[in-house]
Design an enzyme around this catalytic site. Structure first.
Site, PDB file in Angstrom:
ATOM      1  N   GLU A 524       8.987  26.842  19.411  1.00 44.57           N
ATOM      2  CA  GLU A 524       8.416  28.049  20.039  1.00 44.57           C
ATOM      3  C   GLU A 524       8.852  28.175  21.495  1.00 44.57           C
ATOM      4  O   GLU A 524       9.135  29.278  21.969  1.00 44.57           O
ATOM      5  CB  GLU A 524       6.888  28.046  19.929  1.00 44.57           C
ATOM      6  N   ASP A 588      15.081  25.849  16.178  1.00 41.22           N
ATOM      7  CA  ASP A 588      14.974  24.528  15.548  1.00 41.22           C
ATOM      8  C   ASP A 588      15.786  23.468  16.292  1.00 41.22           C
ATOM      9  O   ASP A 588      15.281  22.379  16.586  1.00 41.22           O
ATOM     10  CB  ASP A 588      15.463  24.593  14.085  1.00 41.22           C
TER      11      ASP A 588
HETATM   12 ZN   LIG Z   1      10.556  30.715  15.027  1.00 49.46          ZN
END
Ligand SMILES: [Zn+2]
Length: 684
Positions: A524, A588
């Site tokens: 995030e 990621d």
């Molecule tokens: Zn995401």
């Protein structure tokens, strides 16, 4: 009936969540550690697979073999399992609320009655198709184009986004003010491409869709021949809207979808559609400018309002009324709706038990009323404090990394640090709960409850236009097993639902926690600096803070990741769309790098011993794989690859690791191994 609020769609543009399927969730006792107590069960492993060949299989192959997809699901993995457990937790709350004779008008009364009315299948069967009778009559009575336009506005207030969507959103270039956003929409299939692709699969699915629409008209009382002809009319009108719609990749670009227009400019764009009348009808009469996300789409709506006969528009509106109402109607509607959207599109074999659908519906429609009880029961203040500490460690890791980046010059670094410094972090649940005192919910009619809750939310949303932004609002309910980054608020948000095992377990090994929730937090944070999020500054404004050269360097790094994901084959003839999944994949890789750095820092000078033969670093990566362990049906994989900016779990499990030196080092992987990419991509 599922309400199709604009928020759902805005989610796609602005809120970058950690995973797809924003369904539900809830708290659960710690997952039994099986034969271990460090947060990862050895039975998850498939030791016949080598970690350097296919780490995901090595780490989670045992779990995947032992956990076939239940009939009622199309994907079954860690997220789904936790969501499912959360449903049980919420069910207990809702049943208790219903049995406890709460005060009339209290939130307990509302959630209890909402759930109970949904479970009252005899009342729902007895009502049959009747609940939508007044909507269908209003459409039948339309006489002219003016009436049609008024009916579109009326249906929008009922949260039925026919023809297009409209709602409130922060002004991308003045993020402290709310503005109206007109957005493409009005389709019954999941995406424009479903109408336009030429492959056999897509053609077949279109035939299935026409069949489905016809069956729904027949259930609503139309003669079979008439129903079949009506379905073709719907298909034709939706196809013309689809042709004028932007692709999912185009929709990710905030600059392209920011077109602020005055009423005079709107008049020029759509000469025959009266925005004045529309804004008046939805209660936003004093609005003088709006953001038209996709101008060409609105030109087409304007054109079709004149070119398509009123009789055809009436058929189209009827379909969308039936379609939206279906989940709240009698079993015949529910089953047929499931046959197409659940079975054919997603691959589920059976409808979920009614109680699960009712829990999800309550959470979707009045989720903050349910969430308030949920966090009281399942989310202790210590959990909030610990999660906050971890977020701070992750932010600190990125703060130390930015000044070391060789590809980012000092000026951009300064701006990046300022943006990072300005992040708002929300954990668990909102500080200020939504006020439902003006919403009336009773036991008499599930359909009416959903309708009133939808209208309540819609009115609340539209009332924000032209007002200052309320930054205390949340875009997910507390029990949700997910997290998000909202670019216009420059915030990262972690609902209580995801702050539990196996993502986060205070009793587990820290390495597993950092590889799980730590990497989710890092994901995030990284969204603030992904290909689109990086276009927003620390105050949430769409405002370029990069030097040209640094942006070019960053784009090259992004291209590397895009190529990597373009290479992943979902099924013969279908690959991941690297451009569509770029933001998530940057999230990621960046998130893992930050989480790994934060973990290494946390054990400096006190390196923990091996557990069950795994080093701390190896356990970190097992924690990551554990989050993504999942089985998925072919239909669901296809749907996700076609529509979702999140890559499939199986590519998320391995993809970023194959770029990481730290991973190769932890498992002793060598050049030439499948888990070591020849051209490694790197952001942080
Ligand atoms: Zn995401």
């Amino acid at each position: 009936m599922k309400t199709r609020r604009l928020a759902t769609m805005l989610f796609a543009i602005l809120l970058s969540a950690v995973c797809a399927g924003l369904i539900i969730s809830a708290a659960v006792p710690a997952r039994a550690g099986g034969d271990s107590n460090w947060g990862f069960s050895l039975t998850n492993l498939d030791r016949t697979c080598k970690p350097c060949e296919d780490f995901y299989e090595f780490a989670m192959g045992g779990w995947m073999k032992a956990n076939p997809i239940p009939a009622e699901y199309s994907t079954w993995g860690t997220f789904a399992e936790l969501r499912d457990k959360n449903l049980t937790a919420m069910r207990t709350i809702l049943e208790n609320a219903g049995d406890s004779h709460p005060a009339a008008g209290s939130n307990d009364q509302k959630i209890g009655d909402f759930y109970a009315a949904c479970m009252d299948t005899s009342a729902i069967e007895a009502a049959g198709a009747k609940p939508m009778a007044s909507d269908l009559a209003a459409i039948d009575a339309l006489q002219d184009r003016k009436g049609l336009e008024a009916e579109i506005a009326r249906l929008h207030r009922e949260t039925n986004n026919v023809a297009f969507s409209f709602g409130a959103i922060p002004d991308f270039k003045n993020s402290s003010q709310m503005i109206g956003l007109a957005h493409q929409g009005g389709l019954g299939l999941p995406d424009r491409d479903y109408y336009l692709r030429d492959d056999e699969h897509s053609k077949e699915l279109r035939e299935d869709y026409i069949q489905h629409v016809g069956k729904m008209f027949a259930l609503a009382g139309d003669a079979p021949d008439k129903a079949a002809a009506e379905a073709k009319t719907v298909m034709a009108l939706e196809t013309s809207l689809a042709k004028a719609s932007r692709t999912r990749v185009e929709l990710r670009d905030p600059e392209k979808n920011y077109n602020k227009m005055s009423l005079a400019q709107l008049k020029e764009l759509t000469p025959d559609w009266s925005w004045e009348n529309y804004l008046h009808a939805i209660g936003a009469a004093d609005v003088s400018e709006i953001n038209v996300g996709q101008p060409d789409f609105f030109k087409e709506v304007d054109h079709q309002l004149a070119a398509t006969p009123l009789a055809d528009w009436k058929i189209y509106l009827r379909w969308h009324v039936i379609h939206q109402a279906a989940p709240a109607l009698s079993d015949a509607f529910v089953q047929e709706n499931f046959n197409f959207y659940g079975k054919q599109l997603s691959g589920a074999k059976e409808l979920q038990p009614r109680w699960k659908r009712c829990v999800q519906s309550t959470n979707q429609e009045i989720g903050e009323a349910l969430g308030e009880v949920y966090v009281r029961k399942y989310f202790p203040p210590e959990a909030k404090a610990r999660a906050k500490e971890m977020v701070n460690n992750l932010i600190a890791a990125l703060r130390s990394d930015i000044p070391t980046l060789s590809w980012m010059g000092p000026e951009t670094q300064k701006q990046a640090l300022a943006k990072l410094q300005a992040f708002t972090v929300k954990i668990g649940y909102p500080d200020k709960w939504r006020d439902y005192s003006k919403l009336s919910i009773g036991r008499a009619s599930y359909f009416e409850n959903v309708r009133r809750a939808g209208e309540f939310e819609e009115a609340r949303d539209l009332a924000k236009i032209g007002k200052p932004v309320d930054r205390s609002e949340w875009g997910m309910t507390p029990p949700t097993v997910n997290a998000y980054n909202n670019s216009t608020f420059n915030e990262i948000v972690f609902p209580a639902g995801i702050l539990q095992p196996p993502f986060y377990d205070p009793r587990a090994d820290d390495a597993v926690n950092y590889g799980g929730i730590g990497a989710v937090i890092g994901h995030e944070i990284s969204h603030g600096f992904d290909d689109q999020g990086s276009k927003f500054d620390g105050r949430g404004n769409l405002n370029n803070w990069w030097t040209d050269e640094d942006r070019k360097n960053f784009n090259e790094r992004g291209d590397c990741i895009m190529q990597q994901f373009n290479g992943y084959e979902v099924e013969p003839g279908l690959h991941q769309n690297g451009k569509l999944v770029l933001g998530e994949s940057i999230g990621d890789l960046g998130g893992l790098a930050i989480a790994y750095a934060a973990y290494e820092k946390s054990i400096e000078g006190k390196r923990p011993p091996e557990i069950d033969g795994f080093s701390p670093e190896q356990r970190f990566f097992l924690g990551w794989a554990q989050v993504w362990g999942a089985n998925q049906r072919a239909e669901a994989a296809r749907l996700q690859a076609n529509t979702d900016p999140h890559p499939l779990a199986r590519f998320r499990g391995n993809g970023p690791l194959s770029n990481m030196e730290a991973f190769a080092k932890a498992f002793g992987c060598k050049k030439g191994d499948a888990m070591v990419r020849e051209q490694a991509c790197k952001i942080w």
